[in-house]
Design an enzyme around this catalytic site. Structure first.
Site, PDB file in Angstrom:
ATOM      1  N   ASP A  14     -15.508   7.795 -19.954  1.00 59.69           N
ATOM      2  CA  ASP A  14     -14.302   7.551 -19.158  1.00 59.69           C
ATOM      3  C   ASP A  14     -14.249   6.044 -18.904  1.00 59.69           C
ATOM      4  O   ASP A  14     -15.057   5.508 -18.156  1.00 59.69           O
ATOM      5  CB  ASP A  14     -14.404   8.348 -17.848  1.00 59.69           C
ATOM      6  CG  ASP A  14     -13.172   8.197 -16.961  1.00 59.69           C
ATOM      7  OD1 ASP A  14     -12.498   7.143 -17.045  1.00 59.69           O
ATOM      8  OD2 ASP A  14     -12.908   9.119 -16.171  1.00 59.69           O
ATOM      9  N   LYS A  60      -4.177   4.184 -13.520  1.00 54.25           N
ATOM     10  CA  LYS A  60      -4.848   3.052 -12.879  1.00 54.25           C
ATOM     11  C   LYS A  60      -4.414   1.743 -13.555  1.00 54.25           C
ATOM     12  O   LYS A  60      -3.247   1.418 -13.544  1.00 54.25           O
ATOM     13  CB  LYS A  60      -6.358   3.293 -12.908  1.00 54.25           C
ATOM     14  CG  LYS A  60      -6.767   4.725 -12.487  1.00 54.25           C
ATOM     15  CD  LYS A  60      -6.475   5.053 -11.039  1.00 54.25           C
ATOM     16  CE  LYS A  60      -6.577   6.532 -10.721  1.00 54.25           C
ATOM     17  NZ  LYS A  60      -7.837   7.186 -11.060  1.00 54.25           N
ATOM     18  N   TYR A  79     -15.994  10.712 -11.269  1.00 50.95           N
ATOM     19  CA  TYR A  79     -14.812  10.883 -10.430  1.00 50.95           C
ATOM     20  C   TYR A  79     -14.800  12.291  -9.820  1.00 50.95           C
ATOM     21  O   TYR A  79     -15.068  13.283 -10.518  1.00 50.95           O
ATOM     22  CB  TYR A  79     -13.578  10.664 -11.312  1.00 50.95           C
ATOM     23  CG  TYR A  79     -12.259  10.781 -10.615  1.00 50.95           C
ATOM     24  CD1 TYR A  79     -11.807   9.776  -9.773  1.00 50.95           C
ATOM     25  CD2 TYR A  79     -11.444  11.894 -10.802  1.00 50.95           C
ATOM     26  CE1 TYR A  79     -10.586   9.872  -9.137  1.00 50.95           C
ATOM     27  CE2 TYR A  79     -10.219  11.995 -10.172  1.00 50.95           C
ATOM     28  CZ  TYR A  79      -9.799  10.987  -9.340  1.00 50.95           C
ATOM     29  OH  TYR A  79      -8.586  11.090  -8.713  1.00 50.95           O
ATOM     30  N   ARG A  87       7.027  18.820 -26.944  1.00 51.49           N
ATOM     31  CA  ARG A  87       5.657  19.082 -26.500  1.00 51.49           C
ATOM     32  C   ARG A  87       4.669  18.570 -27.553  1.00 51.49           C
ATOM     33  O   ARG A  87       3.589  18.090 -27.247  1.00 51.49           O
ATOM     34  CB  ARG A  87       5.422  20.577 -26.226  1.00 51.49           C
ATOM     35  CG  ARG A  87       3.991  20.815 -25.792  1.00 51.49           C
ATOM     36  CD  ARG A  87       3.629  22.199 -25.235  1.00 51.49           C
ATOM     37  NE  ARG A  87       4.579  23.250 -25.412  1.00 51.49           N
ATOM     38  CZ  ARG A  87       4.732  23.947 -26.552  1.00 51.49           C
ATOM     39  NH1 ARG A  87       3.977  23.694 -27.598  1.00 51.49           N
ATOM     40  NH2 ARG A  87       5.637  24.898 -26.620  1.00 51.49           N
TER      41      ARG A  87
END
Ligand SMILES: *Cc1c(COP(=O)(O)O)cnc(C)c1O
Length: 403
Positions: free
Chosen positions: A179, A204, A107, A55
């Site tokens: 972003d 993306k 978004y 983690r």
């Protein structure tokens, strides 16, 4: 790397293929292995090889993080489980009572996260048109901590002046977060314009093949990195080693793919601009884009997303998106396969018509994620779908007359 020094920086492609990706020290493997393990054994009490529990750190993920940071020209990268996980971790920097200035057309998932989740913790959000500096300045309050925006935006590809907003943020001691999913570091590097934090949905273009969900946070600031790394480990939204591997694999061809995405996007945008059944085309690389000069100033290229408005409203838009054969009807973007989407009924459906129409999200708006197929095939596909759209609009007009 030895061949790099103060006078000689490695280029984008070299970094994408080499940075963080030296041959595996244990086996000599050329390509970074998928370290599919949760736990690493200590050499002895108090001594490990830099890895203890996955983690916190995993070697496949570390390679991805180092590579991502280098592409943005940054010191630090944090790979996350998704783009939204990255956004959520950045908002962990906030305390109850803090205020964030947000681009009004971010978004949809980011808007949902802020409004439906983060607001519960008494964090305030003000949405502004980030193309208008006066609106940003007017929104600053004593408790403002972050300016959050996308450039270009979805789906209308509006730009924000990164340098000017970077100065506003600096003067007011605010964190400037960008972003950069749509532009990618190949076409735009926001840290050069004063951004403190960059967020990506690596789902993306960076992954690039529509086969993995991922996100990233990039920064140059030691203080922010320490905090963000802590919050990620505390919350646990990490990507697995296989997903990290897929994104790292995608990065190696990022520049190659983006050149093709852009070349095709130009071809499609030019075709649409000349089509008589198309009312408007949105693409930052077209001189008709209202912010073309700003695009040229802060971007090295204009990306692969093109939006346009078809004549004939909803009826024609429906026939068009149902009528393409190569362009697949789907949300998302940035993969090698071309996609077509109808924002008014898909990505922006939850926004009432009275609210979305003034923003330009009209019933005839179509968004394309132009892939890297052969441009003549993509154009042929759009041409035949546009003629179906025209037929649908004609039938509709005739039936309206009869009634
Ligand atoms: C897709 C996207 C996100 C969310 O990323 P996920 O990987 O789907 O969580 C955030 N910002 C932008 C601009 C996006 O396109």
């Amino acid at each position: 790397m030895g061949i790099e020094n103060q006078d000689r920086k490695l280029g984008f492609n070299t970094l994408a293929i080499h940075q963080g990706q030296e041959r595996d020290s244990a086996t000599g493997a050329l390509i970074t292995p998928i370290y599919q393990t949760s736990t690493f054994v200590l050499d002895e009490l108090g001594k490990n090889k830099g890895y203890q529990y996955a983690r916190t750190h995993n070697p496949t993920r570390s390679a991805l993080e180092e590579c991502l940071a280098s592409l943005e020209g940054a010191k630090y990268g944090i790979a996350c489980a998704s783009g939204l996980a990255a956004v959520s971790i950045v908002t962990d920097l906030l305390n109850a009572g803090d205020h964030v200035i947000v681009g009004e057309d971010v978004y949809g998932g980011v808007y949902r996260l802020f409004e439906r989740v983060k607001k519960k913790f008494n964090i305030e959000f003000t949405y502004v048109n980030t193309a208008d500096l006066a609106q940003i300045k007017a929104a600053i309050k004593p408790n403002t901590r972050i300016i959050w925006l996308e450039s270009p935006t979805n789906p209308l590809l509006k730009l924000a002046d990164l340098e000017a907003i970077g100065e506003i943020a600096k003067k007011n001691n605010l964190i400037f977060a960008v972003d950069n999913t749509f532009a990618t570091p190949y076409f735009q590097r926001p840290l050069e314009f004063g951004a403190d934090i960059i967020v990506h949905s690596t789902t993306k273009y960076l992954g690039g093949h529509s086969d993995v969900i991922g996100g990233a946070i990039i920064t140059n600031r030691d203080d922010l990195y320490e905090e963000l790394k802590f919050y990620q480990n505390a919350g646990g939204a990490v990507p697995g080693p296989f997903d990290s591997y897929l994104i790292l694999r995608g990065l190696k061809t990022l520049a190659l793919r983006l050149k093709e995405h852009e070349r095709n996007a130009f071809a499609v945008a030019n075709f649409l601009s000349q089509h008589k059944f198309v009312k408007a085309v949105y693409y930052p690389g077209l001189p008709s884009h209202p912010q073309f000069d700003l695009a040229k100033k802060q971007m090295r290229g204009f990306g692969g997303v093109v939006a346009f408005v078809v004549e004939g409203g909803l009826e024609a838009a429906r026939a068009l998106v149902n009528g393409t054969e190569l362009f697949q009807l789907a949300e998302s973007l940035g993969g090698v396969k071309s996609l077509i989407c109808h924002p008014a009924t898909m990505t922006h459906a939850p926004i009432p018509k009275e609210v979305r129409e003034p923003l330009g999200i009209v019933d005839g708006l179509i968004r394309l994620s132009v892939g890297i197929e052969d441009a003549p095939d993509l154009i042929f596909d759009l041409e035949q779908a546009l003629s179906k759209a025209q037929d649908a609009a004609t039938v509709k007009a005739a039936s309206t007359k009869e009634n």
